[in-house]
Design a protein around this motif. Sequence first.
Motif, PDB file in Angstrom:
ATOM      1  N   GLU A 226      12.093 -15.895 -13.510  1.00  0.00           N
ATOM      2  CA  GLU A 226      13.196 -16.432 -12.717  1.00  0.00           C
ATOM      3  C   GLU A 226      14.483 -15.680 -13.027  1.00  0.00           C
ATOM      4  OE1 GLU A 226      13.290 -18.808 -10.437  1.00  0.00           O
ATOM      5  OE2 GLU A 226      11.190 -19.404 -10.564  1.00  0.00           O
ATOM      6  N   PHE A 273      24.297 -27.727  -9.241  1.00  0.00           N
ATOM      7  CA  PHE A 273      23.176 -26.940  -9.734  1.00  0.00           C
ATOM      8  C   PHE A 273      22.964 -25.774  -8.781  1.00  0.00           C
ATOM      9  CE2 PHE A 273      19.928 -27.978  -6.629  1.00  0.00           C
ATOM     10  CZ  PHE A 273      20.355 -29.198  -6.126  1.00  0.00           C
ATOM     11  N   GLU A 275      20.072 -22.294  -7.829  1.00  0.00           N
ATOM     12  CA  GLU A 275      18.716 -21.749  -8.002  1.00  0.00           C
ATOM     13  C   GLU A 275      18.692 -20.849  -9.231  1.00  0.00           C
ATOM     14  OE1 GLU A 275      15.889 -22.320  -6.292  1.00  0.00           O
ATOM     15  OE2 GLU A 275      16.967 -23.860  -5.164  1.00  0.00           O
ATOM     16  N   CYS A 277      17.031 -20.249 -13.531  1.00  0.00           N
ATOM     17  CA  CYS A 277      16.833 -20.948 -14.797  1.00  0.00           C
ATOM     18  C   CYS A 277      18.087 -20.876 -15.672  1.00  0.00           C
ATOM     19  CB  CYS A 277      15.639 -20.350 -15.547  1.00  0.00           C
ATOM     20  SG  CYS A 277      15.783 -18.592 -15.914  1.00  0.00           S
ATOM     21  N   ARG A 289      14.930 -25.003 -15.641  1.00  0.00           N
ATOM     22  CA  ARG A 289      16.210 -25.353 -15.012  1.00  0.00           C
ATOM     23  C   ARG A 289      16.498 -26.765 -15.492  1.00  0.00           C
ATOM     24  NH1 ARG A 289      15.931 -25.670  -8.840  1.00  0.00           N
ATOM     25  NH2 ARG A 289      15.016 -23.613  -9.194  1.00  0.00           N
ATOM     26  N   GLU A 291      18.769 -29.055 -15.338  1.00  0.00           N
ATOM     27  CA  GLU A 291      19.184 -30.142 -14.462  1.00  0.00           C
ATOM     28  C   GLU A 291      17.977 -30.741 -13.736  1.00  0.00           C
ATOM     29  OE1 GLU A 291      22.534 -27.094 -14.587  1.00  0.00           O
ATOM     30  OE2 GLU A 291      20.378 -27.062 -14.286  1.00  0.00           O
ATOM     31  N   GLU A 292      17.028 -29.876 -13.381  1.00  0.00           N
ATOM     32  CA  GLU A 292      15.874 -30.316 -12.593  1.00  0.00           C
ATOM     33  C   GLU A 292      14.947 -31.201 -13.418  1.00  0.00           C
ATOM     34  OE1 GLU A 292      13.509 -27.955  -9.292  1.00  0.00           O
ATOM     35  OE2 GLU A 292      12.898 -27.331 -11.291  1.00  0.00           O
ATOM     36  N   VAL A 293      14.854 -30.925 -14.721  1.00  0.00           N
ATOM     37  CA  VAL A 293      13.945 -31.708 -15.560  1.00  0.00           C
ATOM     38  C   VAL A 293      14.689 -32.764 -16.374  1.00  0.00           C
ATOM     39  CG1 VAL A 293      12.203 -29.899 -15.707  1.00  0.00           C
ATOM     40  CG2 VAL A 293      14.037 -29.951 -17.395  1.00  0.00           C
ATOM     41  N   GLY A 294      15.957 -32.959 -16.074  1.00  0.00           N
ATOM     42  CA  GLY A 294      16.717 -34.059 -16.663  1.00  0.00           C
ATOM     43  C   GLY A 294      17.051 -33.873 -18.125  1.00  0.00           C
TER      44      GLY A 294
END
Length: 296
Positions: A226, A273, A275, A277, A289, A291-294
């Motif tokens: 990424e 956020f 696109e 990592c 990433r 933010e995506e996985v909290g």
Amino acid sequence: MKLSLGPVLFYWDKEQLSNFYAEMSALPLDVIYLGETVCSKRRAFSLDQWLGLGRELQECSQAQLVLSSLTLIEAASELSSLRRLCDNGQLRVEANDMGAVQFLAERKLPFVGGPALNLYNGHSLAQLLDSGMTRWVPPVECSAALIGDVIGQVRELGRAVPEVEIFAYGHLPLAYSARCFTARAENRPKDDCQFCCINYPDGLALTSQEGQALFTINGIQTMSAEVTNLLADYSGLVACGADLLRLSPRAQGMAEVVAAYQRVRLGETPPLFVEGCNGYWHGQAGMLRVEEVGLC
């Protein structure tokens, strides 16, 4: 906060390089890095041509021009070329291995400490400061917390903190090897590679057997799959003490990337956020990433 354009890490031909830098020269960049850092066989531009490009860019851009050195020195010919690069007499040098540091220190020339020097603590930085380093580019896997700790150690040692330049955008250069992975992927020997990496202007994607993106292969360099993008982390970059943000070139869309960072540094609210990592910056696995996985 200044914006820098890192050296081109991929193999582009002379026309593509010339067109790219012509476009970049018109953008609000404070530092532009030139030169080959990955493979000495890539000779789209010779050293004299890189220096000539530097002179051209100085005429049409206000950016500081810096010449980056090769990261992995394997032959006497490469060592000779490195010595000539350090003696260029025109541009400041980014040292990407300790051989370059030694040459530059012997000549008492100020230099940029590149990310491949692997400097992780204040004592190491102090030694390089004594050798003439004026700007530190932390290794790409460093978190904001680690960088803050290193800056604190430098101050505790009673030393002036160098400029800090964070790798903020692009495929992360993770490792280097004597083996050329791109040649191997095409069943070619390294000594007769036919410059096949020129066929992959953004590197060669490497996936797992399940199809998950793992890495990007770029000659002898292993990169992240990424693209890292720290635009949404801008406030943290400011708090960390970053002086410059490095944007690593890609074949397409760099003008839009520079424009996005320029808008934020001029006061626009950073996006929630983006696109790409950013795990390393938060002390997590780099491919995440967060933010995506909290995780933040």
